[in-house]
Design an enzyme around this catalytic site. Sequence first.
Site, PDB file in Angstrom:
ATOM      1  N   LYS A   1      56.724  20.058  42.409  1.00 38.31           N
ATOM      2  CA  LYS A   1      55.806  19.118  43.051  1.00 38.31           C
ATOM      3  C   LYS A   1      56.514  18.262  44.093  1.00 38.31           C
ATOM      4  O   LYS A   1      55.877  17.738  45.014  1.00 38.31           O
ATOM      5  CB  LYS A   1      55.123  18.244  42.006  1.00 38.31           C
ATOM      6  CG  LYS A   1      56.042  17.298  41.245  1.00 38.31           C
ATOM      7  CD  LYS A   1      55.251  16.484  40.227  1.00 38.31           C
ATOM      8  CE  LYS A   1      56.143  15.514  39.451  1.00 38.31           C
ATOM      9  NZ  LYS A   1      55.377  14.755  38.438  1.00 38.31           N
TER      10      LYS A   1
ATOM     11  N   ASP B   1      64.294  50.775  57.015  1.00 39.70           N
ATOM     12  CA  ASP B   1      62.896  50.687  57.427  1.00 39.70           C
ATOM     13  C   ASP B   1      62.629  49.325  58.052  1.00 39.70           C
ATOM     14  O   ASP B   1      63.265  48.323  57.699  1.00 39.70           O
ATOM     15  CB  ASP B   1      61.967  50.839  56.213  1.00 39.70           C
ATOM     16  CG  ASP B   1      61.678  52.284  55.851  1.00 39.70           C
ATOM     17  OD1 ASP B   1      61.914  53.173  56.688  1.00 39.70           O
ATOM     18  OD2 ASP B   1      61.203  52.520  54.715  1.00 39.70           O
TER      19      ASP B   1
ATOM     20  N   HIS C   1      65.104  41.104  52.494  1.00 40.96           N
ATOM     21  CA  HIS C   1      64.652  40.765  53.851  1.00 40.96           C
ATOM     22  C   HIS C   1      64.122  39.332  53.858  1.00 40.96           C
ATOM     23  O   HIS C   1      63.479  38.897  52.900  1.00 40.96           O
ATOM     24  CB  HIS C   1      63.559  41.739  54.302  1.00 40.96           C
ATOM     25  CG  HIS C   1      63.285  41.670  55.768  1.00 40.96           C
ATOM     26  ND1 HIS C   1      62.523  40.664  56.338  1.00 40.96           N
ATOM     27  CD2 HIS C   1      63.699  42.457  56.795  1.00 40.96           C
ATOM     28  CE1 HIS C   1      62.474  40.845  57.639  1.00 40.96           C
ATOM     29  NE2 HIS C   1      63.174  41.924  57.946  1.00 40.96           N
TER      30      HIS C   1
ATOM     31  N   GLY D   1      68.184  39.936  67.838  1.00 42.49           N
ATOM     32  CA  GLY D   1      68.812  39.688  69.132  1.00 42.49           C
ATOM     33  C   GLY D   1      70.203  40.264  69.283  1.00 42.49           C
ATOM     34  O   GLY D   1      70.950  39.858  70.179  1.00 42.49           O
TER      35      GLY D   1
ATOM     36  N   GLY E   1      68.164  46.419  66.237  1.00 42.90           N
ATOM     37  CA  GLY E   1      66.962  47.211  66.470  1.00 42.90           C
ATOM     38  C   GLY E   1      66.904  47.618  67.921  1.00 42.90           C
ATOM     39  O   GLY E   1      67.301  48.718  68.305  1.00 42.90           O
TER      40      GLY E   1
END
Length: 413
Positions: free
Chosen positions: A98, A174, A264, A337, A359
Amino acid sequence: MSAVMATYLLHDETDIRKKAEGIALGLTIGTWTDLPALEQEQLRKHKGEVVAIEELGESERVNAYFGKRLKRAIVKIAYPTVNFSADLPALLVTTFGKLSLDGEVRLLDLEFPDEWKRQFPGPRFGIDGIRDRVGVHNRPLLMSIFKGMIGRDLAYLTSELKKQALGGVDLVKDDEILFDSELLPFEKRITEGKAALQEVYEQTGKRTLYAVNLTGKTFALKDKAKRAAELGADVLLFNVFAYGLDVLQALREDEEIAVPIMAHPAFSGAVTPSEFYGVAPSLWLGKLLRLAGADFVLFPSPYGSVALEREQALGIARALTDDQEPFARAFPVPSAGIHPGLVPLIIRDFGLDTIVNAGGGIHGHPDGAIGGGRAFRAAIDAVLAGRPLRAAAAENEALQKAIDRWGVVEVEA
């Protein structure tokens, strides 16, 4: 008293100590001064304690953000472990449940008694186990992200997988948004992917691992992961924050799922970005993921469009690799990046026990994924040999094309 020590950044308009004492009591026994002496004695071992308060100077930046003048302090509170079971949901609800709704508190760290944290598994394989599987022990590993697969079929997947492997990458993962589908079913991705990578291995002698995205409904994940293990899956990619840390731990602890797990960071941005509230990245993406059993942890690099500050990224890496912990070290994977021209910076910042993860920096190479992988491998080799990338590029066409496209960041020795 065995206790978990929580470190917070607290903000308050009037009285930091009063707020801290309220947290310590509110998250344990609820009240103290109004209790009869006998009840105080009975509950003493359950009472949270404010251990330290380090007052900070007032910040105009903080005041402007909250729209009011606030006092600030770093506060340490001890929570007796007798109050909660040794599981991550209980830990999180106790120390920041909380309290997370306050909006003016940031959880910076959690320190655990040795006997308490030894009830958690840590990584099954860790850095050393992954290196053994890939057969690479003397350099950072190189990983390619499988981009552009939505709407494609298995023939396209295997073709692209081969190209990435032929470029010399150690792992292919993936995309986190690639889910089970009729075109690319989970089990077929594993079996067809393994066959494709075996072909490349027989051709080159270079082993490449494939991290397949484990997705689906929570209560079906274990059976799905067990099936993946039966089919020989190399690595399981897991969107841990969409499911919960406890689900990661359950996968890690199941002896029928003896497969490395890659965590991830998707959805972690809902918790970590603010410097004023939420949870510090080194804890959320570092210490807790290692505790729960991740073998690899992806997190935003300091270099890309979704960058963390450098010290925050390094803090995650330190939490994943701290030799003082009783767990295997987990692989830090700074991501987003990344292109070959950044390799000197990555190795300077994160050392050899890291994974260079790209990537667009691989797929966007003028010569495609094969050229992209070769450019990265050439960049890594150059840095380890102490050579400037531009000098190495004069002898390596793939690296030269990468530098022409993205530039280079040289690091002084």
